[in-house]
Design a protein around this motif. Structure first.
Motif, PDB file in Angstrom:
ATOM      1  N   PRO A 177       0.934  -1.271  -0.095  1.00  0.00           N
ATOM      2  CA  PRO A 177       0.056   0.153   0.030  1.00  0.00           C
ATOM      3  C   PRO A 177       1.031   1.230  -0.088  1.00  0.00           C
ATOM      4  CG  PRO A 177      -0.214  -1.086   2.164  1.00  0.00           C
ATOM      5  CD  PRO A 177       0.549  -2.056   1.064  1.00  0.00           C
ATOM      6  N   GLY A 178       2.227   1.251   0.248  1.00  0.00           N
ATOM      7  CA  GLY A 178       2.937   2.321   0.411  1.00  0.00           C
ATOM      8  C   GLY A 178       3.689   2.574  -0.969  1.00  0.00           C
ATOM      9  N   CYS A 179       4.101   1.687  -1.691  1.00  0.00           N
ATOM     10  CA  CYS A 179       4.911   1.915  -2.796  1.00  0.00           C
ATOM     11  C   CYS A 179       4.691   1.156  -4.027  1.00  0.00           C
ATOM     12  CB  CYS A 179       6.303   1.364  -2.440  1.00  0.00           C
ATOM     13  SG  CYS A 179       6.743  -0.268  -1.930  1.00  0.00           S
ATOM     14  N   ALA A 180       3.754   0.122  -3.932  1.00  0.00           N
ATOM     15  CA  ALA A 180       3.042  -0.707  -4.919  1.00  0.00           C
ATOM     16  C   ALA A 180       3.906  -1.543  -5.368  1.00  0.00           C
ATOM     17  CB  ALA A 180       2.231   0.227  -6.015  1.00  0.00           C
ATOM     18  N   GLU A 181       4.998  -1.989  -4.631  1.00  0.00           N
ATOM     19  CA  GLU A 181       5.901  -3.053  -5.101  1.00  0.00           C
ATOM     20  C   GLU A 181       5.234  -4.337  -4.819  1.00  0.00           C
ATOM     21  OE1 GLU A 181       8.954  -3.139  -6.840  1.00  0.00           O
ATOM     22  OE2 GLU A 181       8.372  -0.937  -7.160  1.00  0.00           O
ATOM     23  N   PRO A 182       5.397  -5.449  -5.459  1.00  0.00           N
ATOM     24  CA  PRO A 182       4.802  -6.743  -4.810  1.00  0.00           C
ATOM     25  C   PRO A 182       5.413  -7.239  -3.437  1.00  0.00           C
ATOM     26  CG  PRO A 182       6.066  -7.019  -6.754  1.00  0.00           C
ATOM     27  CD  PRO A 182       6.046  -5.486  -6.735  1.00  0.00           C
ATOM     28  N   ALA A 183       4.565  -7.335  -2.570  1.00  0.00           N
ATOM     29  CA  ALA A 183       4.919  -7.919  -1.344  1.00  0.00           C
ATOM     30  C   ALA A 183       4.574  -9.376  -1.092  1.00  0.00           C
ATOM     31  CB  ALA A 183       4.213  -7.080  -0.150  1.00  0.00           C
ATOM     32  N   HIS A 184       5.715  -9.998  -0.302  1.00  0.00           N
ATOM     33  CA  HIS A 184       5.683 -11.473  -0.044  1.00  0.00           C
ATOM     34  C   HIS A 184       4.924 -11.742   1.094  1.00  0.00           C
ATOM     35  CE1 HIS A 184       8.512 -12.309  -3.100  1.00  0.00           C
ATOM     36  NE2 HIS A 184       9.026 -11.307  -2.799  1.00  0.00           N
ATOM     37  N   ARG A 185       4.294 -12.850   1.258  1.00  0.00           N
ATOM     38  CA  ARG A 185       3.522 -13.367   2.509  1.00  0.00           C
ATOM     39  C   ARG A 185       4.627 -13.779   3.395  1.00  0.00           C
ATOM     40  NH1 ARG A 185       0.189 -18.378   3.649  1.00  0.00           N
ATOM     41  NH2 ARG A 185      -0.557 -17.838   5.502  1.00  0.00           N
ATOM     42  N   VAL A 186       4.347 -13.305   4.804  1.00  0.00           N
ATOM     43  CA  VAL A 186       5.261 -13.827   5.947  1.00  0.00           C
ATOM     44  C   VAL A 186       4.318 -14.509   6.805  1.00  0.00           C
ATOM     45  CG1 VAL A 186       6.345 -12.999   7.889  1.00  0.00           C
ATOM     46  CG2 VAL A 186       6.311 -11.761   5.789  1.00  0.00           C
ATOM     47  N   PHE A 187       4.988 -15.764   6.890  1.00  0.00           N
ATOM     48  CA  PHE A 187       4.388 -16.955   7.958  1.00  0.00           C
ATOM     49  C   PHE A 187       4.558 -16.273   9.419  1.00  0.00           C
ATOM     50  CE2 PHE A 187       4.771 -18.887   4.086  1.00  0.00           C
ATOM     51  CZ  PHE A 187       3.284 -19.517   3.843  1.00  0.00           C
ATOM     52  N   GLY A 188       3.509 -16.292  10.172  1.00  0.00           N
ATOM     53  CA  GLY A 188       3.646 -16.219  11.778  1.00  0.00           C
ATOM     54  C   GLY A 188       2.900 -16.832  12.299  1.00  0.00           C
ATOM     55  N   ALA A 189       2.604 -16.590  13.855  1.00  0.00           N
ATOM     56  CA  ALA A 189       1.914 -17.322  14.642  1.00  0.00           C
ATOM     57  C   ALA A 189       0.535 -16.792  14.536  1.00  0.00           C
ATOM     58  CB  ALA A 189       2.425 -17.208  16.274  1.00  0.00           C
ATOM     59  N   PRO A 190      -0.355 -17.854  14.917  1.00  0.00           N
ATOM     60  CA  PRO A 190      -1.892 -17.586  14.911  1.00  0.00           C
ATOM     61  C   PRO A 190      -1.932 -16.008  15.828  1.00  0.00           C
ATOM     62  CG  PRO A 190      -1.844 -19.617  15.302  1.00  0.00           C
ATOM     63  CD  PRO A 190      -0.429 -18.977  15.345  1.00  0.00           C
ATOM     64  N   ALA A 191      -3.054 -15.208  15.348  1.00  0.00           N
ATOM     65  CA  ALA A 191      -3.532 -14.216  16.010  1.00  0.00           C
ATOM     66  C   ALA A 191      -4.157 -14.172  17.137  1.00  0.00           C
ATOM     67  CB  ALA A 191      -4.173 -13.234  15.172  1.00  0.00           C
ATOM     68  N   LEU A 192      -3.466 -15.335  18.265  1.00  0.00           N
ATOM     69  CA  LEU A 192      -4.236 -15.497  19.498  1.00  0.00           C
ATOM     70  C   LEU A 192      -3.983 -14.287  20.661  1.00  0.00           C
ATOM     71  CD1 LEU A 192      -3.413 -19.043  20.100  1.00  0.00           C
ATOM     72  CD2 LEU A 192      -5.379 -18.397  19.011  1.00  0.00           C
ATOM     73  N   ARG A 193      -2.915 -13.624  20.257  1.00  0.00           N
ATOM     74  CA  ARG A 193      -2.521 -12.440  21.298  1.00  0.00           C
ATOM     75  C   ARG A 193      -3.790 -11.348  21.041  1.00  0.00           C
ATOM     76  NH1 ARG A 193       2.050 -12.130  17.928  1.00  0.00           N
ATOM     77  NH2 ARG A 193       1.492 -10.305  16.362  1.00  0.00           N
ATOM     78  N   SER A 194      -4.423 -11.329  20.004  1.00  0.00           N
ATOM     79  CA  SER A 194      -5.463 -10.267  19.958  1.00  0.00           C
ATOM     80  C   SER A 194      -6.625 -10.588  20.681  1.00  0.00           C
ATOM     81  CB  SER A 194      -5.804 -10.123  18.677  1.00  0.00           C
ATOM     82  OG  SER A 194      -6.436 -11.130  17.990  1.00  0.00           O
ATOM     83  N   LEU A 195      -6.844 -11.764  21.265  1.00  0.00           N
ATOM     84  CA  LEU A 195      -7.904 -12.099  22.083  1.00  0.00           C
ATOM     85  C   LEU A 195      -7.934 -11.107  23.332  1.00  0.00           C
ATOM     86  CD1 LEU A 195      -8.230 -15.746  21.972  1.00  0.00           C
ATOM     87  CD2 LEU A 195      -9.837 -14.297  20.860  1.00  0.00           C
ATOM     88  N   ASP A 196      -9.253 -11.072  23.824  1.00  0.00           N
ATOM     89  CA  ASP A 196      -9.305 -10.307  25.057  1.00  0.00           C
ATOM     90  C   ASP A 196      -8.684 -11.279  26.286  1.00  0.00           C
ATOM     91  OD1 ASP A 196      -9.949  -9.031  27.332  1.00  0.00           O
ATOM     92  OD2 ASP A 196     -12.125  -9.178  26.954  1.00  0.00           O
ATOM     93  N   PRO A 197      -7.826 -10.844  27.196  1.00  0.00           N
ATOM     94  CA  PRO A 197      -7.508 -11.666  28.189  1.00  0.00           C
ATOM     95  C   PRO A 197      -8.295 -12.675  28.891  1.00  0.00           C
ATOM     96  CG  PRO A 197      -6.496  -9.717  28.370  1.00  0.00           C
ATOM     97  CD  PRO A 197      -7.461  -9.376  27.226  1.00  0.00           C
ATOM     98  N   ALA A 198      -9.566 -11.976  29.029  1.00  0.00           N
ATOM     99  CA  ALA A 198     -10.770 -12.838  29.960  1.00  0.00           C
ATOM    100  C   ALA A 198     -11.221 -14.163  28.825  1.00  0.00           C
ATOM    101  CB  ALA A 198     -11.750 -11.855  30.310  1.00  0.00           C
ATOM    102  N   VAL A 199     -11.231 -13.818  27.714  1.00  0.00           N
ATOM    103  CA  VAL A 199     -11.720 -14.616  26.807  1.00  0.00           C
ATOM    104  C   VAL A 199     -10.919 -15.693  26.519  1.00  0.00           C
ATOM    105  CG1 VAL A 199     -12.461 -15.083  24.351  1.00  0.00           C
ATOM    106  CG2 VAL A 199     -13.242 -12.958  25.394  1.00  0.00           C
ATOM    107  N   ARG A 200      -9.341 -15.388  26.730  1.00  0.00           N
ATOM    108  CA  ARG A 200      -8.450 -16.336  26.575  1.00  0.00           C
ATOM    109  C   ARG A 200      -8.296 -17.211  27.629  1.00  0.00           C
ATOM    110  NH1 ARG A 200      -3.087 -13.997  26.861  1.00  0.00           N
ATOM    111  NH2 ARG A 200      -4.124 -12.567  25.331  1.00  0.00           N
ATOM    112  N   ARG A 201      -8.582 -16.789  28.836  1.00  0.00           N
ATOM    113  CA  ARG A 201      -8.625 -17.501  30.159  1.00  0.00           C
ATOM    114  C   ARG A 201      -9.861 -18.532  30.285  1.00  0.00           C
ATOM    115  NH1 ARG A 201      -7.041 -12.664  32.644  1.00  0.00           N
ATOM    116  NH2 ARG A 201      -9.205 -12.127  33.091  1.00  0.00           N
ATOM    117  N   ALA A 202     -10.932 -18.113  29.847  1.00  0.00           N
ATOM    118  CA  ALA A 202     -12.130 -18.782  29.537  1.00  0.00           C
ATOM    119  C   ALA A 202     -11.869 -19.792  28.594  1.00  0.00           C
ATOM    120  CB  ALA A 202     -13.418 -17.870  29.314  1.00  0.00           C
TER     121      ALA A 202
END
Ligand SMILES: [Zn+2]
Length: 93
Positions: free
Chosen positions: A30-55
């Motif tokens: 989106p910044g320079c319009a050059e083709p970007a490669h996909r990056v593999f990473g951990a699942p987005a579990l840290r975006s969960l609310d801590p209370a939901v993650r504990r439950a």
């Protein structure tokens, strides 16, 4: 739809929500319009609310190895089964 992370060699990483059918396609930065490669990473579990993650953790633990309760917890108040005074005249076992 899942969120995928892409990396541009000039601008850095950015996230995109796209269908799995378009997973193999390169995405223009989106910044320079050059083709970007996909990056593999951990699942987005840290975006969960801590209370939901504990439950969720407690639910998984309970399903795998449920704790057995053998007595009433200390401080717990025993609730009467009935408050109707006519029930006192019923025969007892
Ligand atoms: Zn870029």
């Amino acid at each position: 739809m899942p969120t995928y992370r892409y990396r541009c060699v000039t601008c850095g990483t950015f996230d995109l929500v796209r269908p799995m059918a378009r997973l193999a396609e390169r995405e223009p930065c989106p910044g320079c319009a050059e083709p970007a490669h996909r990056v593999f990473g951990a699942p987005a579990l840290r975006s969960l609310d801590p209370a939901v993650r504990r439950a969720l953790t407690a639910q998984e633990r309970s399903a795998d190895s449920p704790r057995v309760v053998t007595s009433v917890p200390p401080g717990a108040r025993r609730t009467p089964l009935t408050t109707d005074p006519r029930h006192l005249s019923l025969p007892r076992p």
